[in-house]
Design an enzyme around this catalytic site. Sequence first.
Site, PDB file in Angstrom:
ATOM      1  CE1 TYR A   1       1.361  -8.795  -9.002  1.00 15.33           C
ATOM      2  CE2 TYR A   1       1.085 -11.068  -9.720  1.00 15.33           C
ATOM      3  CZ  TYR A   1       1.853 -10.088  -9.111  1.00 15.33           C
ATOM      4  OH  TYR A   1       3.107 -10.404  -8.641  1.00 15.33           O
TER       5      TYR A   1
ATOM      6  CE  LYS B   1       4.111  -8.440 -11.386  1.00 10.87           C
ATOM      7  NZ  LYS B   1       5.335  -7.650 -11.139  1.00 10.87           N
TER       8      LYS B   1
HETATM    9  P1  NAI Z   1       6.345  -6.245  -1.380  1.00 17.25           P
HETATM   10  O1  NAI Z   1       4.971  -5.687  -1.306  1.00 17.25           O
HETATM   11  O2  NAI Z   1       6.890  -6.930  -0.184  1.00 17.25           O
HETATM   12  O3  NAI Z   1       7.378  -5.092  -1.816  1.00 17.25           O
HETATM   13  C1  NAI Z   1       7.098  -4.235  -2.878  1.00 17.25           C
HETATM   14  C2  NAI Z   1       7.865  -2.936  -2.692  1.00 17.25           C
HETATM   15  O4  NAI Z   1       7.565  -2.084  -3.815  1.00 17.25           O
HETATM   16  C3  NAI Z   1       7.465  -2.167  -1.432  1.00 17.25           C
HETATM   17  O5  NAI Z   1       8.621  -1.709  -0.758  1.00 17.25           O
HETATM   18  C4  NAI Z   1       6.622  -1.026  -1.976  1.00 17.25           C
HETATM   19  O6  NAI Z   1       6.641   0.134  -1.173  1.00 17.25           O
HETATM   20  C5  NAI Z   1       7.267  -0.792  -3.326  1.00 17.25           C
HETATM   21  N1  NAI Z   1       6.370  -0.082  -4.247  1.00 17.25           N
HETATM   22  C6  NAI Z   1       5.034  -0.257  -4.393  1.00 17.25           C
HETATM   23  N2  NAI Z   1       4.540   0.601  -5.289  1.00 17.25           N
HETATM   24  C7  NAI Z   1       5.583   1.364  -5.707  1.00 17.25           C
HETATM   25  C8  NAI Z   1       5.697   2.451  -6.620  1.00 17.25           C
HETATM   26  N3  NAI Z   1       4.642   2.934  -7.265  1.00 17.25           N
HETATM   27  N4  NAI Z   1       6.927   2.987  -6.805  1.00 17.25           N
HETATM   28  C9  NAI Z   1       8.006   2.513  -6.159  1.00 17.25           C
HETATM   29  N5  NAI Z   1       7.950   1.491  -5.284  1.00 17.25           N
HETATM   30  C10 NAI Z   1       6.748   0.935  -5.057  1.00 17.25           C
HETATM   31  O7  NAI Z   1       6.314  -7.211  -2.659  1.00 17.25           O
HETATM   32  P2  NAI Z   1       7.341  -8.360  -3.129  1.00 17.25           P
HETATM   33  O8  NAI Z   1       6.714  -9.664  -2.843  1.00 17.25           O
HETATM   34  O9  NAI Z   1       8.709  -8.077  -2.657  1.00 17.25           O
HETATM   35  O10 NAI Z   1       7.254  -8.150  -4.725  1.00 17.25           O
HETATM   36  C11 NAI Z   1       8.280  -7.535  -5.487  1.00 17.25           C
HETATM   37  C12 NAI Z   1       7.990  -7.805  -6.960  1.00 17.25           C
HETATM   38  O11 NAI Z   1       7.968  -9.208  -7.205  1.00 17.25           O
HETATM   39  C13 NAI Z   1       6.629  -7.274  -7.428  1.00 17.25           C
HETATM   40  O12 NAI Z   1       6.722  -6.778  -8.751  1.00 17.25           O
HETATM   41  C14 NAI Z   1       5.771  -8.518  -7.410  1.00 17.25           C
HETATM   42  O13 NAI Z   1       4.675  -8.428  -8.288  1.00 17.25           O
HETATM   43  C15 NAI Z   1       6.776  -9.570  -7.858  1.00 17.25           C
HETATM   44  N6  NAI Z   1       6.412 -10.939  -7.536  1.00 17.25           N
HETATM   45  C16 NAI Z   1       6.273 -11.343  -6.225  1.00 17.25           C
HETATM   46  C17 NAI Z   1       5.937 -12.655  -5.949  1.00 17.25           C
HETATM   47  C18 NAI Z   1       5.791 -13.155  -4.547  1.00 17.25           C
HETATM   48  O14 NAI Z   1       5.418 -14.331  -4.388  1.00 17.25           O
HETATM   49  N7  NAI Z   1       6.070 -12.387  -3.511  1.00 17.25           N
HETATM   50  C19 NAI Z   1       5.715 -13.624  -7.024  1.00 17.25           C
HETATM   51  C20 NAI Z   1       5.895 -13.096  -8.342  1.00 17.25           C
HETATM   52  C21 NAI Z   1       6.238 -11.798  -8.566  1.00 17.25           C
END
Ligand code: NAI
Length: 250
Positions: free
Chosen positions: A158, A162
């Site tokens: 991861y 990133k």
């Molecule tokens: P989440 O798991 O709640 O939502 C992620 C969404 O992306 C889901 O709706 C999923 O179906 C979709 N997704 C997954 N693989 C996909 C693909 N191949 N094509 C299209 N859509 C896809 O995750 P969250 O927490 O909302 O994370 C969103 C972004 O923020 C990610 O890139 C994550 O790495 C980043 N992030 C999140 C943090 C956190 O604390 N939640 C911290 C730092 C970064």
Amino acid sequence: MSMKLLEGKIVLVTGAARGIGKAIAIGCADAGADIAFTDVVKDENFVNLENELNSKGIKAKGYVSNAADMNSSAQAVEEILKDFERIDVLVNNAGITRDALLMRMTEEQWDLVINVNLKSVFNLTKAVQKSMLKQRSGSIINVSSVVGVSGNAGQANYSASKAGIIGFTKSIARELGPRNIRCNAIAPGFIETEMTKAIPEEARLEWAEKIPLKRAGQPKDVADLVVFLGSDMSSYISGQVINVCGAMLT
Ligand code: NAI
């Protein structure tokens, strides 16, 4: 007469059915943008978001597409350009975790995280590039993470994905800057979503306690920065990594 920050702009958000992506789609819609979003399946979350966005009186449509797949990404962008005519802001938000210590990390866990988190950014940016070049403007916003900057035990795949996003962001800012296309990365810290619910509650509370602002971030905290970076308020900001982490990483 007050003009909303993103009025007249078309925003594309990947992986928007829930979490941070959903908050970004809603935040941009509230700022007056029309919204195209993607996610992997047309589930309840997907349909609910499409309805919620459309109820705001803007144009919105969801597209089933796998951001890790080059053809699927190109096809989605082609459809979006047919439906919306242009894309002003691309938000590469789709991302996953497959955490494991290196000793136990499988090749599948490595490849999947790199493809969904990093290759996706290449796929989508490449797909929107032509239309942004033609219109001589665009803002690309890539969702990285503080662990892309700091590294994290148990998240080598991861963190590498990133960190890769950051290198890509800086390169595209330099490459497309002369054509008035900006590219920035956002590095969220600990944001409360389904992704972080996977972490045991005890560990989550311990983390939040270590954050100087004494709380976990909310998806809207990230969305507010996306609205700013997508808008003309940030027209001289490009090639940057901006942390949204409550001073977790300074
Ligand atoms: P989440 O798991 O709640 O939502 C992620 C969404 O992306 C889901 O709706 C999923 O179906 C979709 N997704 C997954 N693989 C996909 C693909 N191949 N094509 C299209 N859509 C896809 O995750 P969250 O927490 O909302 O994370 C969103 C972004 O923020 C990610 O890139 C994550 O790495 C980043 N992030 C999140 C943090 C956190 O604390 N939640 C911290 C730092 C970064």
